[in-house]
Design a protein around this motif. Structure first.
Motif, short mmCIF file in Angstrom:
data_model
loop_
_atom_site.label_atom_id
_atom_site.label_comp_id
_atom_site.label_asym_id
_atom_site.label_seq_id
_atom_site.Cartn_x
_atom_site.Cartn_y
_atom_site.Cartn_z
N ALA A 1 0.85 -1.20 0.00
CA ALA A 1 0.00 0.00 0.00
C ALA A 1 0.88 1.24 0.00
N LEU A 2 0.64 2.15 -0.96
CA LEU A 2 1.32 3.44 -1.00
C LEU A 2 0.39 4.48 -0.36
N ILE A 3 0.87 5.13 0.69
CA ILE A 3 0.05 6.08 1.45
C ILE A 3 0.68 7.47 1.30
N PRO A 4 0.17 8.29 0.41
CA PRO A 4 0.77 9.62 0.20
C PRO A 4 0.31 10.65 1.21
N ASP A 5 1.11 11.72 1.32
CA ASP A 5 0.75 12.92 2.09
C ASP A 5 0.48 12.62 3.56
N VAL A 6 1.38 11.84 4.19
CA VAL A 6 1.26 11.59 5.63
C VAL A 6 2.64 11.75 6.27
N THR A 7 2.65 12.05 7.56
CA THR A 7 3.89 12.13 8.32
C THR A 7 4.20 10.77 8.93
N ALA A 8 5.44 10.62 9.42
CA ALA A 8 5.86 9.35 10.00
C ALA A 8 5.00 9.01 11.23
N LYS A 9 4.66 10.02 12.02
CA LYS A 9 3.88 9.78 13.24
C LYS A 9 2.49 9.25 12.90
N ILE A 10 1.87 9.86 11.90
CA ILE A 10 0.51 9.45 11.53
C ILE A 10 0.51 8.06 10.92
N VAL A 11 1.47 7.78 10.02
CA VAL A 11 1.47 6.49 9.34
C VAL A 11 1.81 5.35 10.30
N GLU A 12 2.65 5.63 11.31
CA GLU A 12 2.93 4.58 12.29
C GLU A 12 1.68 4.23 13.09
N LYS A 13 0.93 5.25 13.46
CA LYS A 13 -0.32 5.01 14.17
C LYS A 13 -1.29 4.22 13.29
N LEU A 14 -1.37 4.58 12.01
CA LEU A 14 -2.25 3.89 11.07
C LEU A 14 -1.82 2.43 10.91
N ALA A 15 -0.49 2.21 10.79
CA ALA A 15 0.02 0.85 10.58
C ALA A 15 -0.23 -0.03 11.81
N ARG A 16 -0.09 0.55 13.00
CA ARG A 16 -0.35 -0.24 14.22
C ARG A 16 -1.83 -0.65 14.29
N ARG A 17 -2.69 0.32 13.93
CA ARG A 17 -4.13 -0.01 13.90
C ARG A 17 -4.40 -1.11 12.87
N LEU A 18 -3.67 -1.09 11.77
CA LEU A 18 -3.86 -2.10 10.73
C LEU A 18 -3.40 -3.47 11.20
N THR A 19 -2.28 -3.53 11.93
CA THR A 19 -1.82 -4.84 12.44
C THR A 19 -2.86 -5.47 13.36
N LEU A 20 -3.46 -4.63 14.22
CA LEU A 20 -4.49 -5.15 15.12
C LEU A 20 -5.71 -5.63 14.34
N ARG A 21 -6.05 -4.89 13.28
CA ARG A 21 -7.22 -5.27 12.47
C ARG A 21 -6.96 -6.60 11.76
N LEU A 22 -5.75 -6.77 11.21
CA LEU A 22 -5.43 -8.01 10.50
C LEU A 22 -5.21 -9.18 11.47
N GLU A 23 -4.98 -8.88 12.74
CA GLU A 23 -4.75 -9.93 13.74
C GLU A 23 -6.06 -10.53 14.24
N GLU A 24 -7.19 -9.86 13.95
CA GLU A 24 -8.48 -10.37 14.39
C GLU A 24 -8.80 -11.69 13.70
N PRO A 25 -9.55 -12.58 14.34
CA PRO A 25 -9.88 -13.88 13.74
C PRO A 25 -10.62 -13.71 12.41
N TYR A 26 -10.39 -14.62 11.49
CA TYR A 26 -11.01 -14.61 10.16
C TYR A 26 -12.13 -15.64 10.14
N PRO A 27 -13.39 -15.22 9.94
CA PRO A 27 -14.49 -16.20 9.87
C PRO A 27 -14.48 -16.93 8.53
N VAL A 28 -14.20 -18.22 8.56
CA VAL A 28 -14.19 -19.04 7.34
C VAL A 28 -15.15 -20.21 7.58
N GLY A 29 -16.31 -20.13 6.99
CA GLY A 29 -17.32 -21.15 7.25
C GLY A 29 -17.72 -21.09 8.72
#
Length: 650
Positions: free
Chosen positions: A566-594
């Motif tokens: 993912a290319l994320i333009p027009d952000v600072t390092a502080k903002i993108v780190e916060k966004l990336a941490r939120r993304l890791t938690l989101r992807l860490e959630e269980p995946y409902p498969v069947g």
């Protein structure tokens, strides 16, 4: 009654008259310059009232109030005069310019009101030996001499010079009001200059007395000469030299301008026709003209001498460059074009029938001699398909110049692209060569993509328009298929590299942003254990979470396998780190498969640009290395969740 009281009464009556006249102009129906002239009269009224207060003053506080009124007028009147004269020459003063012009006058008024504290406007004493207050001090202050005085005269001089500079381009019937406006400024301006230079008594404000004397003159200019309905018509260099007859009418269809050719056509002088209703001049013998005025569509009329005239009406739209509405009527002699069309009809009737029924739009151009001897490429024929594609009737297209037709055809393109096409067309015509290009048309609100093919046919030029809208849509659809991932519907490797490279190359040098490289840690195990269908479900859910966690403007792709970028333009390092941490938690959630809920956390590598790299290749490399460090840390089992799954490039 002594002289001071008599003059004060005169000034008070004059001030009230100015204020009432100004208020009436401001609140009345909007005419040319009515609002600025109304404001001007209100300011003059305040100025004159200040003079009356000065004469009646017996205390310094009361006298200071009159002096402040005096400086309200002398400070603001030059700016309002400038706005009035700008509107007379057909231009409006921008709000930003008006604010800048008002800065020094506002400061002058403030300094005048507080002068006793600093004496920047005038020095003490404020009264003579007999105790009479001085309406003109013995010595002016530094602000008055070096800022207020030169600024006020400069603004007034600029306004008058602007008005006079347009006098040579004003229709003769309009020059009298313009002359009267300038003359009406002369007496107050001379009185103010005499006051500033020290002439006249210093205990009586004679400038307000001059304004009181000018009140009947200004009233006559407003109601007798109706200068608020006057705006000069600058047209000498173009309007009078046009070979085609041109008539200009106002919103009530009264004649406000004729060029010399129109005077000959109508057999009337402009001064005689000025402000006369058009119907009284044309009579009932020109219904085509009124049909064009009512519908706005071109008409064709036959004169008593057997000449064909093309009647075209254009509205004068009220905007910042034109303070008055109306319509311009142009009569173009198209008798030669009519003769040429007759010849074409006689010799090419069969070809016309075939062309009219073809699915492609066809417009034919022919070199036509103008009245001044120059040759112009004009349209002599347009078929039904051309009408449909270009959104104009054949009658409208016929007799248009080649450039006019091409501008209609390119109505969906920006100016630079249109100018480039016109230049290429002219170059091809001058060399007798073919010319082919793609154009975008939006004449009737429907976007069309047309292939335009121009070929010489004898001495004529034929332009063929082929509708390629559907084929271009199919091309775009195929391109979408070729650049998107069919499973997750994000961009594939090719699409991501194209869009990301395009964005980075078009970004400014100081642009910032980040690239995320995401890898699903347990995807291979889940794929092997639960099958490819489960793996596909994991990838689709991960793509959905990625898209919902990022912004619509971010560029997301799946290069292959279990990796996302993912290319994320027009952000600072502080903002993108916060966004990336939120993304890791989101992807860490269980995946409902069947009926199952599977865990498939993701390792994320983060690279900033331009800190770590300023090219896509460099960003991918640094983010990939950071992702592998995060993945290696998660394999040791010490901490496989939360922020430990995110690693920043070094």
């Amino acid at each position: 009654m002594d002289l001071d009281v008599a003059l004060s009464v005169l000034l008070i009556v004059s001030a009230a008259s100015y204020l009432l006249l100004g208020a009436r102009l401001v609140t009345s129906k909007r005419e040319i310059t009515s609002v600025p002239i109304g404001i001007l009269f209100i300011l003059i009224g305040i100025w004159v009232l200040g003079g009356a207060i000065e004469l009646l003053s017996d205390t310094f506080v009361f006298f200071s109030l009159g002096r402040t009124g005096h400086f309200v007028g002398t400070s603001l009147v030059p700016v309002v005069v400038y706005v009035c004269f700008r509107e007379y020459i057909g231009s409006e003063t921008a709000l930003r310019t008006l604010i800048l012009l008002m800065m020094i006058p506002v400061l002058s008024i403030t300094l005048a009101a507080t002068n006793v504290q600093h004496e920047l406007m005038w020095y003490a004493p404020f009264a003579n030996e007999t105790g009479v207050f001085l309406t003109r001090p013995d010595r002016w202050g530094k602000w008055f001499l070096f800022v207020h005085l030169p600024y006020s005269y400069a603004v007034v001089a600029t306004a008058i010079m602007s008005l006079l500079a347009h006098s040579s381009a004003v229709a003769p019937a309009h020059r009298r009001p313009l002359f009267l406006i300038v003359v009406g400024c002369a007496a107050p301006l001379l009185a103010i200059a005499a006051y500033d230079l020290g002439y006249g008594p210093n205990t009586i404000s004679f400038v307000p007395l001059v304004f009181a004397a000018m009140l009947p003159v200004y009233t006559w200019l407003i109601y007798g000469e109706q200068i608020i309905m006057f705006t000069p018509l600058a047209y000498e260099t173009v309007f009078q030299n046009m070979q085609d007859p041109v008539v200009v009418v106002d919103e009530q269809r009264r004649v406000i301008g004729l060029n010399h050719t129109a005077e000959s056509l109508l057999n009337i002088e402009e001064s005689e026709a000025f402000r006369e209703p058009l119907v009284s001049i044309l009579g009932a013998g020109a219904p085509e003209v009124f049909a064009a005025l009512n519908s706005g569509k071109p008409q064709k009329m036959l004169t008593s001498t057997g000449r064909f005239l093309h009647v075209q009406v254009s509205p004068i739209i009220k905007n910042r460059n034109s303070a008055r509405g109306g319509q311009v009527i142009i009569f173009r002699d198209v008798s030669d074009v009519e003769d040429a069309q007759a010849e074409v009809r006689d010799s090419e009737e069969l070809m016309r029938t075939l062309i009219d029924h073809t699915v492609n739009g066809i417009v034919r151009f022919r070199w036509v001699s103008e009245d001044d001897g120059t040759k112009v490429l004009r349209s002599i024929f347009a078929n039904a398909a051309a009408e449909q594609f270009l959104g104009e009737s054949a009658d409208r297209l016929v007799d248009c110049t080649a450039h006019e037709v091409l501008r209609i055809a390119t109505s969906g393109m920006d100016k630079d692209a249109v100018d480039d096409i016109l230049e290429q067309f002219d170059n091809a015509v001058s060399h007798g060569a073919d010319f082919e290009t793609e154009v975008h048309n939006r004449s009737i609100g429907i976007g069309r993509c047309l292939r335009m093919i121009c070929k010489p046919v004898g001495d004529d030029i034929t332009a063929t328009f082929v509708d390629i809208t559907d084929s271009k849509a199919k091309e775009r659809h195929m391109e979408t298929i070729a650049t998107s991932d069919p499973l997750t519907h994000v961009l594939n490797r090719r699409g991501f590299e194209r869009d990301a490279t395009r964005h980075l190359s078009s970004s400014s040098d100081d642009a910032t942003g980040a690239l995320l490289f995401i890898d699903l840690n347990d995807f291979k195990r889940i794929n092997d254990k639960y099958g490819h269908d489960a793996g596909d479900q994991i990838l689709m859910i991960a793509a959905e979470r990625l898209c919902s966690s990022l912004r619509p403007s971010d560029i997301i792709g799946r290069p292959g396998g279990d990796e996302f970028v993912a290319l994320i333009p027009d952000v600072t390092a502080k903002i993108v780190e916060k966004l990336a941490r939120r993304l890791t938690l989101r992807l860490e959630e269980p995946y409902p498969v069947g009926l199952l809920k599977l865990n498939c956390a993701a390792s994320i590598g983060l690279a900033m640009y331009p800190e770590h790299a300023n090219t896509l290749t460099g960003l991918l490399r640094e983010a990939d290395r950071a992702m592998y460090r995060a993945k290696a840390r998660s394999r040791d089992g010490s901490d496989t969740g939360g922020h430990k799954l995110l690693e920043k490039a070094v």
